[in-house]
Design an enzyme around this catalytic site. Sequence first.
Site, PDB file in Angstrom:
ATOM      1  N   LYS A   1      49.805  46.815  29.586  1.00 36.35           N
ATOM      2  CA  LYS A   1      48.773  47.853  29.702  1.00 36.35           C
ATOM      3  C   LYS A   1      49.457  49.219  29.735  1.00 36.35           C
ATOM      4  O   LYS A   1      50.359  49.452  30.561  1.00 36.35           O
ATOM      5  CB  LYS A   1      47.990  47.609  30.993  1.00 36.35           C
ATOM      6  CG  LYS A   1      46.561  48.083  30.978  1.00 36.35           C
ATOM      7  CD  LYS A   1      45.869  47.583  32.255  1.00 36.35           C
ATOM      8  CE  LYS A   1      44.425  47.999  32.317  1.00 36.35           C
ATOM      9  NZ  LYS A   1      43.847  47.662  33.641  1.00 36.35           N
TER      10      LYS A   1
HETATM   11  O1  G3P Z   1      39.494  47.778  34.681  1.00 37.12           O
HETATM   12  C1  G3P Z   1      39.703  49.030  35.230  1.00 37.12           C
HETATM   13  C2  G3P Z   1      39.242  49.004  36.623  1.00 37.12           C
HETATM   14  O2  G3P Z   1      40.180  48.353  37.416  1.00 37.12           O
HETATM   15  C3  G3P Z   1      38.906  50.317  37.184  1.00 37.12           C
HETATM   16  O3  G3P Z   1      37.782  50.098  37.938  1.00 37.12           O
HETATM   17  O4  G3P Z   1      36.142  50.560  39.662  1.00 37.12           O
HETATM   18  O5  G3P Z   1      38.485  51.423  39.887  1.00 37.12           O
HETATM   19  O6  G3P Z   1      36.937  52.423  38.228  1.00 37.12           O
HETATM   20  P1  G3P Z   1      37.326  51.187  38.978  1.00 37.12           P
END
Ligand code: G3P
Length: 216
Positions: free
Chosen positions: A83
């Site tokens: 990633k």
């Molecule tokens: O897949 C990306 C994710 O981990 C981010 O999620 O909820 O931290 O914006 P969030």
Amino acid sequence: MKFFVDTADTRDIADLAATGLVDGVTTNPSLIAKSGRDFAEVIKEICALTDGPVSAEVVATDYEGMVSEGRTLAKIAENVCVKLPLTMEGLRACRTLSDEGTPVNVTLCFSANQALLAAKAGAAFISPFIGRLDDIHIDGMELIEEIRLIYDNYGFETEILAASIRTANHVKQSALAGADVMTAPPAVIRGLANHPLTDKGLAAFLADAEKAGIKV
Ligand code: G3P
């Protein structure tokens, strides 16, 4: 639509994998930190829990550092997907690692132009962050629709991985907008099965079965 689990919690991954609904896993440095475990060790364990791609993110931000970290991560297991952040250095590293046969998930995508660049750089996945766009009152679903159209216009094979998915509606809307994959926390995936009419209907069936003495 493929389902990835967005977590570094191996118990949750194993539990969901047993349902047959898991096609891969995504992690990021925040999720690894939350697990409190050694990075390489937890990625190796996750890779053994699924045959699908497991995204492991670099922490370097320069081209050489990202390529070097990406090569190290790719050696952990065959199903590691490196990633990389959506920066010019990250795109250059994406091209190098992709040309070497390592699949790359380009993350932190917030615009259609960024997604276009990732596809041109050979990314296996592009991760538009839906929830974080919602946080600043921008419709993340419009972004998925735009990327779908652009990728289809040019036949790009990069898969659209709807990320930062926080609700059941995000899952449905991403599916309607044509995302190839969505990644969500375990609780969001489990919640997709819930419906009050399912619970009510099941309770009524079971009550009738008991009254009638039905046994299977
Ligand atoms: O897949 C990306 C994710 O981990 C981010 O999620 O909820 O931290 O914006 P969030």
